[in-house]
Motif scaffolding. Structure first.
Motif, PDB file in Angstrom:
ATOM      1  N   GLY A  22       0.876  -1.161   0.000  1.00 41.34           N
ATOM      2  CA  GLY A  22       0.000   0.000   0.000  1.00 41.34           C
ATOM      3  C   GLY A  22       0.914   1.212   0.000  1.00 41.34           C
ATOM      4  N   ASP A  23       0.750   2.092   0.946  1.00 38.39           N
ATOM      5  CA  ASP A  23       1.626   3.263   1.064  1.00 38.39           C
ATOM      6  C   ASP A  23       2.478   3.215   2.323  1.00 38.39           C
ATOM      7  OD1 ASP A  23       0.688   4.417  -1.294  1.00 38.39           O
ATOM      8  OD2 ASP A  23      -1.017   5.325  -0.277  1.00 38.39           O
ATOM      9  N   GLU A  24       2.620   2.033   2.919  1.00 39.68           N
ATOM     10  CA  GLU A  24       3.348   1.895   4.175  1.00 39.68           C
ATOM     11  C   GLU A  24       4.612   1.069   3.985  1.00 39.68           C
ATOM     12  OE1 GLU A  24       0.766   0.841   7.514  1.00 39.68           O
ATOM     13  OE2 GLU A  24      -0.952   1.380   6.265  1.00 39.68           O
ATOM     14  N   LYS A  25       5.602   1.347   4.834  1.00 37.99           N
ATOM     15  CA  LYS A  25       6.890   0.644   4.759  1.00 37.99           C
ATOM     16  C   LYS A  25       6.920  -0.490   5.780  1.00 37.99           C
ATOM     17  CE  LYS A  25       9.228   4.655   3.025  1.00 37.99           C
ATOM     18  NZ  LYS A  25      10.407   5.452   2.974  1.00 37.99           N
ATOM     19  N   PHE A  26       7.386  -1.660   5.310  1.00 37.38           N
ATOM     20  CA  PHE A  26       7.397  -2.866   6.139  1.00 37.38           C
ATOM     21  C   PHE A  26       8.687  -3.646   5.963  1.00 37.38           C
ATOM     22  CE2 PHE A  26       2.838  -2.189   5.322  1.00 37.38           C
ATOM     23  CZ  PHE A  26       2.328  -2.287   6.603  1.00 37.38           C
ATOM     24  N   ILE A  27       8.855  -4.606   6.871  1.00 38.27           N
ATOM     25  CA  ILE A  27       9.846  -5.664   6.731  1.00 38.27           C
ATOM     26  C   ILE A  27       9.056  -6.965   6.665  1.00 38.27           C
ATOM     27  CG2 ILE A  27      11.761  -6.908   7.796  1.00 38.27           C
ATOM     28  CD1 ILE A  27      12.585  -4.229   9.073  1.00 38.27           C
ATOM     29  N   ALA A  28       9.324  -7.765   5.651  1.00 33.85           N
ATOM     30  CA  ALA A  28       8.614  -9.027   5.446  1.00 33.85           C
ATOM     31  C   ALA A  28       9.402 -10.162   6.091  1.00 33.85           C
ATOM     32  CB  ALA A  28       8.439  -9.293   3.954  1.00 33.85           C
ATOM     33  N   ARG A  29       8.693 -10.949   6.888  1.00 35.33           N
ATOM     34  CA  ARG A  29       9.310 -12.118   7.511  1.00 35.33           C
ATOM     35  C   ARG A  29       8.441 -13.336   7.216  1.00 35.33           C
ATOM     36  NH1 ARG A  29      10.486  -8.047  11.269  1.00 35.33           N
ATOM     37  NH2 ARG A  29      12.722  -7.827  11.588  1.00 35.33           N
ATOM     38  N   PRO A  87       4.454 -20.508   0.991  1.00 34.87           N
ATOM     39  CA  PRO A  87       5.005 -19.614   2.018  1.00 34.87           C
ATOM     40  C   PRO A  87       4.008 -18.523   2.414  1.00 34.87           C
ATOM     41  CG  PRO A  87       6.513 -19.856   0.160  1.00 34.87           C
ATOM     42  CD  PRO A  87       5.193 -20.419  -0.268  1.00 34.87           C
ATOM     43  N   VAL A  88       4.116 -18.085   3.665  1.00 37.52           N
ATOM     44  CA  VAL A  88       3.281 -17.019   4.203  1.00 37.52           C
ATOM     45  C   VAL A  88       4.201 -16.002   4.873  1.00 37.52           C
ATOM     46  CG1 VAL A  88       1.447 -16.458   5.846  1.00 37.52           C
ATOM     47  CG2 VAL A  88       1.322 -18.588   4.551  1.00 37.52           C
ATOM     48  N   PHE A  89       3.930 -14.721   4.623  1.00 34.05           N
ATOM     49  CA  PHE A  89       4.749 -13.640   5.192  1.00 34.05           C
ATOM     50  C   PHE A  89       3.920 -12.761   6.116  1.00 34.05           C
ATOM     51  CE2 PHE A  89       7.162 -14.688   1.443  1.00 34.05           C
ATOM     52  CZ  PHE A  89       8.473 -14.507   1.822  1.00 34.05           C
ATOM     53  N   ARG A  90       4.537 -12.348   7.204  1.00 35.97           N
ATOM     54  CA  ARG A  90       3.977 -11.332   8.099  1.00 35.97           C
ATOM     55  C   ARG A  90       4.766 -10.050   7.843  1.00 35.97           C
ATOM     56  NH1 ARG A  90       1.086 -11.873  12.390  1.00 35.97           N
ATOM     57  NH2 ARG A  90       1.650 -14.063  12.663  1.00 35.97           N
ATOM     58  N   LEU A  91       4.050  -8.950   7.631  1.00 38.53           N
ATOM     59  CA  LEU A  91       4.698  -7.657   7.428  1.00 38.53           C
ATOM     60  C   LEU A  91       4.677  -6.886   8.748  1.00 38.53           C
ATOM     61  CD1 LEU A  91       3.185  -6.563   3.984  1.00 38.53           C
ATOM     62  CD2 LEU A  91       5.221  -7.938   4.444  1.00 38.53           C
ATOM     63  N   THR A  92       5.852  -6.419   9.170  1.00 42.89           N
ATOM     64  CA  THR A  92       5.946  -5.595  10.379  1.00 42.89           C
ATOM     65  C   THR A  92       6.431  -4.226   9.982  1.00 42.89           C
ATOM     66  OG1 THR A  92       8.169  -6.430  10.836  1.00 42.89           O
ATOM     67  CG2 THR A  92       6.355  -7.554  11.927  1.00 42.89           C
TER      68      THR A  92
END
Length: 168
Positions: free
Chosen positions: A115-122, A159-164
């Motif tokens: 979207g318009d937000e910054k994340f780290i994908a794990r 695979p499944v990712f959680r964005l933090t």
């Protein structure tokens, strides 16, 4: 504009059921692969929502990542849902035999924008957590059960990712 919250526990009405049934059909899959993925990024930039979500289907947003091999910016329109306030991405690739390209991009470069937000994908690797979150995915969109059944036959694990949120 903040990413619209996508609750996998939300009770859906008949419009969602119709959109979900279409999305699980062969024509719906073709539409998603060849049409919707081109329309939604443009529509999201214009309105802050995907046109598919406004039409009653699952929430989608653009994932901006860096190409694993090329190092160039890449954009992919992806369905998502939230778990404990974090966006979840499922690398189903419509149940294909290979992981989608964006999977490799996030593995090589986990810093991304969604979207318009910054994340780290794990990637979620704990088996119990994976099963819990994948069950939520199937609640958010029943087609994920179809994809899992297809990939099990080919031996691929989805695979499944959680964005933090990314600091700063």
């Amino acid at each position: 504009m903040p990413l619209p919250y996508a609750d996998p526990h939300k009770k859906h009405g008949p419009l969602f059921a119709l959109a979900e049934a279409f999305g699980r059909s062969a024509p719906g899959q073709a539409f998603a692969r060849h049409v919707a993925r081109h329309i939604d990024p443009w529509f999201f930039r214009l309105t802050g929502r995907s046109y598919t979500s406004l039409a009653g289907a699952v929430e989608q947003a653009p994932l901006r990542s860096i190409g694993a091999k090329s190092g160039r910016p890449r954009v992919h329109q992806l369905a998502y849902f939230h778990d404990d306030g974090h966006p979840i991405l499922v690398a189903s690739n419509f149940g294909g035999r290979r992981n989608p390209q964006w999977y490799h991009n996030l593995k090589a470069h986990p810093e991304c924008e969604f979207g318009d937000e910054k994340f780290i994908a794990r990637e979620i690797t704990d088996p119990d957590e994976y099963e819990r979150v994948y069950a939520l995915a199937e609640k958010a969109y029943a087609g994920y059960a179809d994809y899992r059944a297809k990939t099990m036959r080919s031996g691929r694990h989805i695979p499944v990712f959680r964005l933090t949120p990314r600091p700063g």
